[in-house]
Design an enzyme around this catalytic site. Sequence first.
Site, short mmCIF file in Angstrom:
data_model
loop_
_atom_site.label_atom_id
_atom_site.label_comp_id
_atom_site.label_asym_id
_atom_site.label_seq_id
_atom_site.Cartn_x
_atom_site.Cartn_y
_atom_site.Cartn_z
N ASP A 20 59.42 15.38 45.71
CA ASP A 20 60.69 16.06 45.95
C ASP A 20 61.56 15.94 44.70
O ASP A 20 61.04 15.80 43.59
CB ASP A 20 61.39 15.46 47.17
CG ASP A 20 62.11 16.50 48.01
OD1 ASP A 20 63.02 17.15 47.47
OD2 ASP A 20 61.77 16.67 49.19
N HIS A 59 68.32 16.92 47.72
CA HIS A 59 67.25 17.31 48.63
C HIS A 59 66.26 16.16 48.86
O HIS A 59 65.85 15.88 50.00
CB HIS A 59 66.54 18.53 48.06
CG HIS A 59 65.56 19.20 48.97
ND1 HIS A 59 64.26 18.78 49.09
CD2 HIS A 59 65.69 20.26 49.80
CE1 HIS A 59 63.62 19.56 49.95
NE2 HIS A 59 64.47 20.47 50.40
N SER A 85 62.12 22.26 55.17
CA SER A 85 62.16 21.04 54.34
C SER A 85 62.66 19.85 55.15
O SER A 85 62.27 18.71 54.90
CB SER A 85 63.09 21.24 53.14
OG SER A 85 62.49 22.03 52.15
#
Length: 787
Positions: free
Chosen positions: A130, A205, A568
């Site tokens: 990520d 994220h 996600s």
Amino acid sequence: MAESKIYMVLMDDDPFISSRIKGTSGNVSMYKQRMAKQHDVFLGSLLRRSAYTKLYSYTHLLNGFAVHVKSDKALNILQKAVGVRGIYEDIKMEKLTTHTPDFLGIPDTVWPRLGGPSVSGEGVVIGMIDTGINPFHASFSPEEYNGRPRTTRKFTGKCITGDNFPATACNGKIVGAQYFARAAIAAGDFNVSRHYASPFDADGHGSHTASTAAGNYHIPVIANRFNYGYASGMAPGAGIAVYKALYSFGGYMSDVVAAVDQAVEDGVDILSLSVGPSSVPSGDSAFLNVLEVQLLFATRAGVLVVQAAGNGGPSSRSMLSFSPWVTSVAASTTDRRYTNSIVLGNGQTFSGSGLSPPTRGKAFFQLAAAVDVCRRNSTAGLLTVESCQDAGQFVPSLVRGKLVICTYTFDFESEAASIATVADTVHRAGAAGFVLTMDPDIGSEQIKGATVTLQIPGLIINNMEASTALRQYYNLNTLRSRSGRAIAFRATARILDGRQAIYSGQGPVVASYSSRGPDVNNALLDTADVLKPNIMAPGSSIWAAWSPNSEGDKYIKGQHFALVSGTSMATPHIAGIAALIKDRHPNWKPSAITSAMMTSADVTDRLGSPLLAQQASQQLSPATPFDFGSGFVNPSRALNPGLVFNTYFQQYIQFLCAVPGVDEKSVRRVIGVECPENKKFWCSDLNTPSVTISNLVGSRTVVRRVTNVGGADERYRVIVREPLGVRVSIIPQNFFISAEASRHLIIVLNATKATNSYSFGEMILLGDRSHIVRVPFAVYVSASLQS
């Protein structure tokens, strides 16, 4: 004097837990006392003693204090003080969490079976491919449990230090951290000052996904001075290994491949990839692109790969996770929602979005359109004024204390304007709050970023009818001069508190953005004999950790927690649940863990009705396995599924050799192994816990092999719900299977009517020890036996 309130103040310096003080308990105590004394000195240097009362010093997980301030002046002094990381208003509390563990039933039915939340997932390492991680976040602090540090079975990864990522970042919770950016550097996209040459998360994220999978238990979720509950990862006891290969601009497959390679070498148990290609890769087969093949070898090495399905829904064939050796995750809503309302002076009420505080008390404030309180000689265009992006355009005496009506113009669509800037502009202008309405010129386009958390009263009206009605009320109650200038504002309103969650007890529903099947073989979108997605998990409005340095989302820049949606967000839910299963069954193959989740999944909602799916218009329609895979994950039943479908590397090779358009040379060139001599193999023969046939002509026989992992001998009977146009026979219809034994099931599908579309059914294996094993069917009947 303003009403006195209690605030929690966090300081820039690290708390005790990050300082890693060694020595006797006396040394630890002295350190914490010294930190508390520093809080006293800090407050005393800023405020008169009569202006505040310190209630607590936080010295372990947090470095900060709780303080009762007696005036707005004292609060303003604290807000401007050097060394203050953040100030958060205290509130009344009730029993409340970030909800998805409760929604999934994990606290009551899973964590107790694994020794409690803090140790659930112990010894398991989840590799996160990520945008990195924010190592200073409380969700990743190096807590200990039962007097023992966190342990891992075989992980040998390393910790790469660098910008904002000290050696202490790998602390026992974060067991390793590396970054991969060579392709991004070569392409000229990587900016060291923005993207950090280290595993540090400059986007947010990666921190979000990592904390969802394995963040610490019961961490306060505070955003814009409000506590939204408490966050817990699915497997709080699992270790997190960070492989940063994505950035705010995205990433490159070569960097991702390098990250996956390193992760498998390091010995991770599970790989979580909330990343995929932007489109179906070109070539003979989507299953033979470099990343897919590498993930096959990761599976061969015993690593379970979990990947986001993609956010291309509700369009069909929009999957961006293709291969049967990858567990592809769809996203659902939960039963929690946030709504806010504006009450007009005439009694009308309109609902909207925006997690904001209410306007003060129950008073009504004057409404004012942005164009009516701006400078008349402003050089800015009308649309720029309406979008409320510049405080300098407003006349302070006109805007102060009013609720400003702003407009969602084309500037927002092009990202030249943002809701975060609206809030900042209105606050700096001295207004009481804002209302963001839809623009008739844009039409029914939904406002993006409507779930933003706000520090000031604000409401985003995502409905054209309500937007128009609000404007009409305002215009009818605004006096104007002959030149059209507003001279009296008689329209009033107040905004309610939008930060309180509402729980309906319903759901889940397939989220509109979640990519849908059928799966495809290639860039021509020829359909594949593979069920995709595989499983569904919560993905909409998920609270989890964030990076305050974030360059990725302007709506939540500067926050430590964020409310985000996407597949996600669903993916780390499955990765964390897989860690719980791995904890309980350390010797299970990746395919067994996926099988356990798929065959035990729910195909009904909380009220017992069949699952539904959101469409583009937000309308609901009956959901199918191409929307949710095998169903919505049920972690409790997945721990004890009864039977599993194990799949082996050689079977995946047979599958690849059977893919239409793929020849043996292609497989040998990419995989490095020969196709088996047995040519009588259909892709649908792969031993998965689903049956998908993209072109049924006449009849087909498929075989499945099940293994009893229920711990005892068991007798099963078979129930079949046939797809439309298909007659299904199962041999045997009743069978006995010993503990740890395996046996074959022969499934014969006879076409009775050409449907020229997919139809769906299922096989249910009912055990006499209460196990229920559900296997979905998806069949496209091209020609029947009678034709």
